[in-house]
Write a protein that holds these residues in place. Structure first.
Motif, PDB file in Angstrom:
ATOM      1  N   ASN A  74       0.806  -1.229   0.000  1.00 12.66           N
ATOM      2  CA  ASN A  74       0.000   0.000   0.000  1.00 12.66           C
ATOM      3  C   ASN A  74       0.833   1.270   0.000  1.00 12.66           C
ATOM      4  N   VAL A  75       2.044   1.205  -0.482  1.00 14.74           N
ATOM      5  CA  VAL A  75       2.945   2.346  -0.395  1.00 14.74           C
ATOM      6  C   VAL A  75       2.422   3.567  -1.161  1.00 14.74           C
ATOM      7  N   GLU A  76       1.713   3.352  -2.255  1.00 17.31           N
ATOM      8  CA  GLU A  76       1.237   4.490  -3.044  1.00 17.31           C
ATOM      9  C   GLU A  76       0.095   5.234  -2.373  1.00 17.31           C
ATOM     10  N   LYS A  77      -0.510   4.628  -1.350  1.00 25.12           N
ATOM     11  CA  LYS A  77      -1.622   5.256  -0.645  1.00 25.12           C
ATOM     12  C   LYS A  77      -1.169   5.958   0.630  1.00 25.12           C
ATOM     13  N   SER A  78       0.128   6.085   0.812  1.00 25.64           N
ATOM     14  CA  SER A  78       0.651   6.576   2.088  1.00 25.64           C
ATOM     15  C   SER A  78       1.017   8.050   2.073  1.00 25.64           C
ATOM     16  N   GLN A  79       0.494   8.803   1.149  1.00 28.22           N
ATOM     17  CA  GLN A  79       0.867  10.207   1.046  1.00 28.22           C
ATOM     18  C   GLN A  79       0.419  10.993   2.270  1.00 28.22           C
ATOM     19  N   VAL A  80       1.359  11.736   2.801  1.00 27.96           N
ATOM     20  CA  VAL A  80       1.063  12.630   3.909  1.00 27.96           C
ATOM     21  C   VAL A  80       1.070  14.046   3.351  1.00 27.96           C
ATOM     22  N   VAL A  81      -0.070  14.669   3.362  1.00 31.06           N
ATOM     23  CA  VAL A  81      -0.192  16.002   2.810  1.00 31.06           C
ATOM     24  C   VAL A  81      -0.392  16.985   3.952  1.00 31.06           C
ATOM     25  N   VAL A  82       0.465  17.959   4.009  1.00 28.48           N
ATOM     26  CA  VAL A  82       0.294  19.034   4.980  1.00 28.48           C
ATOM     27  C   VAL A  82      -0.372  20.175   4.216  1.00 28.48           C
ATOM     28  N   GLU A  83      -1.634  20.340   4.471  1.00 27.01           N
ATOM     29  CA  GLU A  83      -2.453  21.278   3.709  1.00 27.01           C
ATOM     30  C   GLU A  83      -1.892  22.708   3.739  1.00 27.01           C
ATOM     31  N   ALA A  84      -1.287  23.104   4.827  1.00 27.25           N
ATOM     32  CA  ALA A  84      -0.751  24.463   4.915  1.00 27.25           C
ATOM     33  C   ALA A  84       0.349  24.697   3.891  1.00 27.25           C
ATOM     34  N   PHE A  85       1.115  23.661   3.571  1.00 24.60           N
ATOM     35  CA  PHE A  85       2.216  23.813   2.618  1.00 24.60           C
ATOM     36  C   PHE A  85       1.795  23.533   1.182  1.00 24.60           C
ATOM     37  N   LEU A 153      11.237  -1.433  -3.767  1.00 25.18           N
ATOM     38  CA  LEU A 153      10.947  -1.464  -5.202  1.00 25.18           C
ATOM     39  C   LEU A 153       9.629  -0.772  -5.531  1.00 25.18           C
ATOM     40  N   ARG A 154       8.597  -1.085  -4.777  1.00 29.14           N
ATOM     41  CA  ARG A 154       7.306  -0.441  -5.050  1.00 29.14           C
ATOM     42  C   ARG A 154       7.367   1.057  -4.767  1.00 29.14           C
ATOM     43  N   SER A 155       8.117   1.451  -3.740  1.00 25.37           N
ATOM     44  CA  SER A 155       8.274   2.882  -3.464  1.00 25.37           C
ATOM     45  C   SER A 155       9.016   3.561  -4.606  1.00 25.37           C
ATOM     46  N   LEU A 156      10.049   2.908  -5.116  1.00 26.65           N
ATOM     47  CA  LEU A 156      10.811   3.476  -6.229  1.00 26.65           C
ATOM     48  C   LEU A 156       9.948   3.575  -7.481  1.00 26.65           C
ATOM     49  N   ILE A 157       9.173   2.546  -7.770  1.00 28.21           N
ATOM     50  CA  ILE A 157       8.290   2.580  -8.936  1.00 28.21           C
ATOM     51  C   ILE A 157       7.311   3.751  -8.831  1.00 28.21           C
ATOM     52  N   HIS A 158       6.695   3.916  -7.665  1.00 33.93           N
ATOM     53  CA  HIS A 158       5.717   4.993  -7.511  1.00 33.93           C
ATOM     54  C   HIS A 158       6.387   6.357  -7.399  1.00 33.93           C
ATOM     55  N   GLY A 166       4.685  12.557 -13.255  1.00 36.28           N
ATOM     56  CA  GLY A 166       3.634  13.405 -12.691  1.00 36.28           C
ATOM     57  C   GLY A 166       2.332  12.674 -12.468  1.00 36.28           C
ATOM     58  N   ALA A 167       2.389  11.329 -12.482  1.00 38.61           N
ATOM     59  CA  ALA A 167       1.174  10.536 -12.260  1.00 38.61           C
ATOM     60  C   ALA A 167       0.760  10.651 -10.806  1.00 38.61           C
ATOM     61  N   ASP A 168      -0.498  10.278 -10.529  1.00 38.21           N
ATOM     62  CA  ASP A 168      -1.002  10.432  -9.167  1.00 38.21           C
ATOM     63  C   ASP A 168      -0.550   9.336  -8.223  1.00 38.21           C
ATOM     64  N   GLY A 169       0.213   8.351  -8.699  1.00 37.33           N
ATOM     65  CA  GLY A 169       0.747   7.305  -7.820  1.00 37.33           C
ATOM     66  C   GLY A 169      -0.160   6.110  -7.677  1.00 37.33           C
ATOM     67  N   GLU A 170      -1.456   6.275  -7.965  1.00 37.30           N
ATOM     68  CA  GLU A 170      -2.384   5.161  -7.897  1.00 37.30           C
ATOM     69  C   GLU A 170      -2.260   4.364  -9.188  1.00 37.30           C
ATOM     70  N   VAL A 171      -2.125   3.063  -9.058  1.00 38.43           N
ATOM     71  CA  VAL A 171      -2.015   2.204 -10.229  1.00 38.43           C
ATOM     72  C   VAL A 171      -3.411   1.973 -10.786  1.00 38.43           C
ATOM     73  N   SER A 172      -3.533   2.123 -12.116  1.00 44.81           N
ATOM     74  CA  SER A 172      -4.864   2.022 -12.727  1.00 44.81           C
ATOM     75  C   SER A 172      -5.321   0.594 -12.935  1.00 44.81           C
ATOM     76  N   HIS A 173      -4.442  -0.396 -12.930  1.00 41.49           N
ATOM     77  CA  HIS A 173      -4.753  -1.814 -13.111  1.00 41.49           C
ATOM     78  C   HIS A 173      -5.452  -2.065 -14.443  1.00 41.49           C
ATOM     79  N   GLY A 174      -5.180  -1.215 -15.419  1.00 41.42           N
ATOM     80  CA  GLY A 174      -5.736  -1.413 -16.745  1.00 41.42           C
ATOM     81  C   GLY A 174      -7.229  -1.162 -16.856  1.00 41.42           C
ATOM     82  N   GLU A 175      -7.807  -0.465 -15.904  1.00 40.89           N
ATOM     83  CA  GLU A 175      -9.250  -0.218 -15.910  1.00 40.89           C
ATOM     84  C   GLU A 175      -9.560   1.014 -16.727  1.00 40.89           C
TER      85      GLU A 175
END
Length: 175
Positions: A74-85, A153-158, A166-175
């Motif tokens: 689940n590494v691509e879902k781990s984004q920590v966003v600080v809204e102030a920045f 490896l998954r962190s490096l790929i994402h 500039g992709a959003d990091g979420e894998v589309s799974h061909g959908e």
């Protein structure tokens, strides 16, 4: 190149989810069996003295495997966003910053992999075993090293998908 990276990440995530699921089910089974046998011992005033040997040890290693595998899955879902920045930043720039953030996880995975690989080799060389069950430590360290490598490896790929493409990091799974 981007679709092949996404496909590779998807399959690695499936492997990690499978490992995490198996480890978590085994962890729950050991815990339930241990609690059940202790309760059975107590309600029969010791007449039935079944115990799960090394349950604490088993649970700790299974927890290690489940956490490492779940983190890698689940590494691509781990984004920590600080809204102030990041409030005024464009979506593309946020994705690229997320990619840089994931490079840190890639480095962490690589450092853990190298350290655990070294520990596995030393444990195998010296015949190191676990304290309660006397299981060889080498395979335990090797599995943890492999899961750490998958995290890296998954962190490096994402990171590449986010920072370079500039992709959003979420894998589309061909959908």
């Amino acid at each position: 190149m981007m679709p092949s990276l996404e496909r590779a990440s998807h399959w690695l995530a499936l492997v990690c989810r499978l490992v995490a699921g198996i480890a978590l089910l085994a962890l729950l089974t050991v815990t339930i069996a241990d609690v059940g046998t202790r309760y059975l011992h107590r309600i029969t005033d010791g007449a039935i003295a079944l115990r799960v040997s090394g349950s604490v040890e088993l649970v700790s290693y299974l927890m290690l495997f489940s956490l490492l595998a779940a983190m890698a899955a689940n590494v691509e879902k781990s984004q920590v966003v600080v809204e102030a920045f990041s409030h005024g930043l464009s979506s593309n720039l946020k994705n690229r910053l997320h990619g840089v953030y994931l490079l840190g996880f890639a480095a962490l995975g690589l450092i853990l992999f190298i350290g655990l690989l070294d520990s596995a080799a030393a444990a195998a060389r010296h015949g190191e075993v676990t304290q309660d069950l006397r299981l060889p430590m080498g395979p335990i360290y090797y599995l943890a090293a492999a899961l750490s490598l998958l995290l890296g490896l998954r962190s490096l790929i994402h990171a590449l998908l986010s920072a370079v493409f500039g992709a959003d990091g979420e894998v589309s799974h061909g959908e």
